[in-house]
Design a protein around this motif. Structure first.
Motif, PDB file in Angstrom:
ATOM      1  N   PHE A  10       4.002  13.623   1.964  1.00 45.79           N
ATOM      2  CA  PHE A  10       4.886  12.655   2.613  1.00 45.79           C
ATOM      3  C   PHE A  10       4.510  12.477   4.084  1.00 45.79           C
ATOM      4  O   PHE A  10       4.526  11.366   4.606  1.00 45.79           O
ATOM      5  N   ASP A  11       4.183  13.573   4.764  1.00 42.05           N
ATOM      6  CA  ASP A  11       3.761  13.487   6.151  1.00 42.05           C
ATOM      7  C   ASP A  11       2.494  12.631   6.259  1.00 42.05           C
ATOM      8  O   ASP A  11       2.376  11.784   7.145  1.00 42.05           O
ATOM      9  N   SER A  12       1.573  12.831   5.357  1.00 43.27           N
ATOM     10  CA  SER A  12       0.334  12.056   5.339  1.00 43.27           C
ATOM     11  C   SER A  12       0.615  10.579   5.051  1.00 43.27           C
ATOM     12  O   SER A  12       0.030   9.689   5.684  1.00 43.27           O
ATOM     13  N   LEU A  13       1.513  10.312   4.107  1.00 42.63           N
ATOM     14  CA  LEU A  13       1.879   8.925   3.806  1.00 42.63           C
ATOM     15  C   LEU A  13       2.508   8.255   5.024  1.00 42.63           C
ATOM     16  O   LEU A  13       2.254   7.075   5.299  1.00 42.63           O
TER      17      LEU A  13
ATOM     18  N   LYS B  47       1.972   4.231   9.319  1.00 37.32           N
ATOM     19  CA  LYS B  47       1.970   3.856  10.739  1.00 37.32           C
ATOM     20  C   LYS B  47       0.598   3.346  11.170  1.00 37.32           C
ATOM     21  O   LYS B  47       0.506   2.390  11.953  1.00 37.32           O
ATOM     22  N   ALA B  48      -0.464   3.939  10.646  1.00 39.75           N
ATOM     23  CA  ALA B  48      -1.818   3.461  10.961  1.00 39.75           C
ATOM     24  C   ALA B  48      -2.002   2.039  10.429  1.00 39.75           C
ATOM     25  O   ALA B  48      -2.559   1.177  11.115  1.00 39.75           O
ATOM     26  N   CYS B  49      -1.539   1.793   9.217  1.00 39.86           N
ATOM     27  CA  CYS B  49      -1.633   0.454   8.641  1.00 39.86           C
ATOM     28  C   CYS B  49      -0.870  -0.566   9.492  1.00 39.86           C
ATOM     29  O   CYS B  49      -1.377  -1.628   9.824  1.00 39.86           O
TER      30      CYS B  49
ATOM     31  N   GLU C 260       0.832  -1.201   0.000  1.00 42.54           N
ATOM     32  CA  GLU C 260       0.000   0.000   0.000  1.00 42.54           C
ATOM     33  C   GLU C 260       0.872   1.259   0.000  1.00 42.54           C
ATOM     34  O   GLU C 260       0.599   2.222  -0.714  1.00 42.54           O
ATOM     35  N   ASN C 261       1.913   1.256   0.797  1.00 44.67           N
ATOM     36  CA  ASN C 261       2.819   2.407   0.851  1.00 44.67           C
ATOM     37  C   ASN C 261       3.509   2.622  -0.499  1.00 44.67           C
ATOM     38  O   ASN C 261       3.649   3.748  -0.957  1.00 44.67           O
TER      39      ASN C 261
END
Length: 191
Positions: free
Chosen positions: A176-179, A184-186, A128-129
């Protein structure tokens, strides 16, 4: 223009050379790496980058992080030096590229893990990343989203649109901050 062509072009132009012994040794996928280790190292790095972007410095991070080992402190300082040399955006790009390379090497060595396994979870997050990173790189180089979206699986098209919108509204650093937060959530979801 294909996503793979865009990413290859960006990676050729981006500062992706081995930059420091500490960073390279942690992100190079050798025979000891797993999807989990690739993911956890990347999570550590993007967290440090997020904190640096919010005004912390490497020394204060090394001192303030709870239970940080001497090796982890060295990695924080190495990452801080890398940001000072090439900036946050290029460092984020390098870390994401290294993450994809690490996961690809693990895949070449051991293949796809069972979907419901612990390694399967980390494999999923790495994939996903990678998709999100490639979409961002497509936006950065100016690839038309109408050419990019059809190349993606249907479940990735809405997030790709959101990445393009956020990039055009606020720039690469915000994306990038959002990614990083999404990765980390994933990783923290049910394993």
């Amino acid at each position: 223009m294909s996503i793979r062509t865009v990413v290859t072009s960006v990676l050729a132009c981006t500062l992706l050379s081995v930059t420091s012994g500490a960073l390279a040794s942690e992100t190079t996928a050798d025979s000891q790496q797993s999807y989990e280790s690739c993911s956890m190292i990347t999570s550590e790095y993007v967290t440090v980058l997020q904190l640096l972007s919010r005004g912390f410095d490497g020394e204060s991070l090394s001192e303030a992080l709870p239970d940080i080992s001497p090796q982890a402190g060295q990695r924080v300082r190495a990452l801080t030096r890398l940001v000072e040399q090439q900036g946050l955006v290029d460092t984020y790009s390098q870390i994401n590229s290294e993450y994809a390379r690490c996961a690809r090497t693990v895949y070449q060595r051991q293949g796809k893990p069972p979907a419901r396994s612990r390694e399967g979870h980390f494999h999923f997050c790495a994939g996903e990343n990678k998709v999100r990173y490639e979409v961002l790189m497509s936006a950065v180089v100016g690839a038309d989203r109408r050419e990019v979206l059809p190349q993606l699986a249907s479940q990735h098209q809405a997030v790709a649109n959101a990445i393009y919108d956020l990039y055009h509204q606020e720039g690469a650093l915000t994306v990038f901050d959002s990614l990083a937060s999404e990765l980390k959530a994933c990783l923290n979801r049910q394993r």
